[in-house]
Design a protein around this motif. Structure first.
Motif, PDB file in Angstrom:
ATOM      1  N   ILE A 103      -4.936 -17.614  -1.906  1.00  0.00           N
ATOM      2  CA  ILE A 103      -5.929 -17.827  -0.852  1.00  0.00           C
ATOM      3  C   ILE A 103      -7.122 -18.596  -1.401  1.00  0.00           C
ATOM      4  O   ILE A 103      -7.611 -19.560  -0.791  1.00  0.00           O
ATOM      5  CB  ILE A 103      -6.376 -16.483  -0.250  1.00  0.00           C
ATOM      6  N   ALA A 107      -8.092 -22.154   0.208  1.00  0.00           N
ATOM      7  CA  ALA A 107      -9.209 -22.091   1.164  1.00  0.00           C
ATOM      8  C   ALA A 107     -10.088 -23.336   1.081  1.00  0.00           C
ATOM      9  O   ALA A 107     -10.399 -23.828  -0.001  1.00  0.00           O
ATOM     10  CB  ALA A 107     -10.044 -20.841   0.905  1.00  0.00           C
ATOM     11  N   HIS A 110     -15.699 -21.332   3.016  1.00  0.00           N
ATOM     12  CA  HIS A 110     -16.208 -20.076   2.486  1.00  0.00           C
ATOM     13  C   HIS A 110     -17.085 -19.415   3.545  1.00  0.00           C
ATOM     14  O   HIS A 110     -17.974 -20.049   4.114  1.00  0.00           O
ATOM     15  CB  HIS A 110     -16.996 -20.294   1.203  1.00  0.00           C
ATOM     16  N   PRO A 115     -13.891 -16.788   0.224  1.00  0.00           N
ATOM     17  CA  PRO A 115     -12.959 -17.770   0.789  1.00  0.00           C
ATOM     18  C   PRO A 115     -12.345 -17.272   2.102  1.00  0.00           C
ATOM     19  O   PRO A 115     -11.890 -16.134   2.190  1.00  0.00           O
ATOM     20  CB  PRO A 115     -11.891 -17.908  -0.303  1.00  0.00           C
ATOM     21  N   TYR A 117      -9.451 -17.157   4.730  1.00  0.00           N
ATOM     22  CA  TYR A 117      -8.003 -17.356   4.722  1.00  0.00           C
ATOM     23  C   TYR A 117      -7.629 -18.543   5.607  1.00  0.00           C
ATOM     24  O   TYR A 117      -8.025 -18.593   6.779  1.00  0.00           O
ATOM     25  CB  TYR A 117      -7.311 -16.087   5.209  1.00  0.00           C
ATOM     26  N   PRO A 118      -6.874 -19.512   5.078  1.00  0.00           N
ATOM     27  CA  PRO A 118      -6.591 -20.736   5.843  1.00  0.00           C
ATOM     28  C   PRO A 118      -5.432 -20.628   6.823  1.00  0.00           C
ATOM     29  O   PRO A 118      -5.038 -21.634   7.421  1.00  0.00           O
ATOM     30  CB  PRO A 118      -6.270 -21.748   4.736  1.00  0.00           C
TER      31      PRO A 118
END
Length: 273
Positions: A103, A107, A110, A115, A117-118
């Motif tokens: 992650i 990422a 922020h 970070p 989660y994408p």
């Protein structure tokens, strides 16, 4: 009746930061003729130490606080599972097998908790066995529509759970995440004023969304300042902040310490921020 709470995790002894948080919640309830409860958040796997429950009770009594005890989180696992199943059935959860390292590497944004989660596992086939379950926040927000919540210190807030991304609601290594468990517990305990530190302010955006999705009552919030050490970091168990138990066993006057914290008279090297 105003009902506040202090909800420590038994994964280490309480320190002055916990004392301050408990006193704020206790005194808010007392001033309003309400109820102050203590709840153990004890579902953190092997890190939870059941023997600390008695130590916590001794520490709070030493400070001169009075409270009502409610069932610990470990007694409420069925409610977490039922809520998660309800969200899964609504198509709002998806399994995720990404590690923290993956992650962090993927990422591009922020948020308040690090970070964001994408969405790597969103929409792709993932074996749910051993997976965490994440909230599809965009879909949930679309379904819920505009939401707001009220903080006694910061005022009315527009709910922005998207700031935290697709948060985990059911962890790989625990029955539920903090977001799901705390939201359900506060509803079950009749909390009308969620009293906790500023470090959890952003989490309240997610909790407000969960309250809507699960038809839970909506409390108000009171995010108080934190005690900081001389490096400007909040006091924390992991950095070995001196424990209340050690102070108590050394013969320190707990009631006097509590009054000093109320009056913002802190030991050397500690400040409020």
């Amino acid at each position: 009746m105003e009902t506040t709470r202090f909800a420590p995790s038994p994964n280490g002894s309480l320190h002055l930061g916990h004392a301050y948080a408990a006193i704020v919640a206790h005194d808010l309830a007392l001033a309003r003729g309400g109820r102050f409860i203590v709840r153990l958040e004890d579902i953190d796997g092997a890190r939870s130490r059941p023997e600390l429950a008695a130590e916590f009770a001794e520490d709070l009594a030493w400070l001169g606080l009075e409270w009502d005890a409610v069932p610990a989180q470990s007694t409420r696992l069925a409610s977490y599972a039922a809520a998660a199943e309800r969200l899964r059935a609504a198509g709002l959860l998806y399994p995720c097998i990404c590690t923290r390292a993956e992650i962090a590497a993927a990422a591009t944004v922020h948020g308040p908790e690090g970070p964001v989660y994408p969405g790597t596992c969103r929409g792709r086939p993932v074996d749910p066995a051993g997976a965490a379950w994440r909230l599809d926040t965009a879909k949930a927000m679309e379904r819920a529509g505009p939401l707001s919540w009220e903080d006694e210190l910061a005022g009315t807030q527009r709910a922005r759970p998207d700031l935290l991304g697709d948060v985990v609601l059911m962890r790989k290594d625990a029955p539920a995440s903090y977001h799901l468990a705390a939201t359900l517990d506060d509803a079950a305990d009749g909390i009308t004023l969620v009293t906790r530190g500023r470090d959890l302010f952003a989490a309240s955006h997610v909790h407000r969304l969960l309250q809507h999705l699960l038809d839970l009552p909506v409390p108000r919030w009171h995010h108080h300042q934190l005690l900081l050490d001389d490096s400007g970091e909040k006091l924390a168990k992991r950095r070995g902040s001196p424990s209340l138990a050690d102070r108590r066993k050394a013969g320190e006057d707990g009631a006097a310490l509590a009054q000093a914290l109320r009056e913002h008279r802190f030991p050397a090297g500690i400040s409020l921020g």
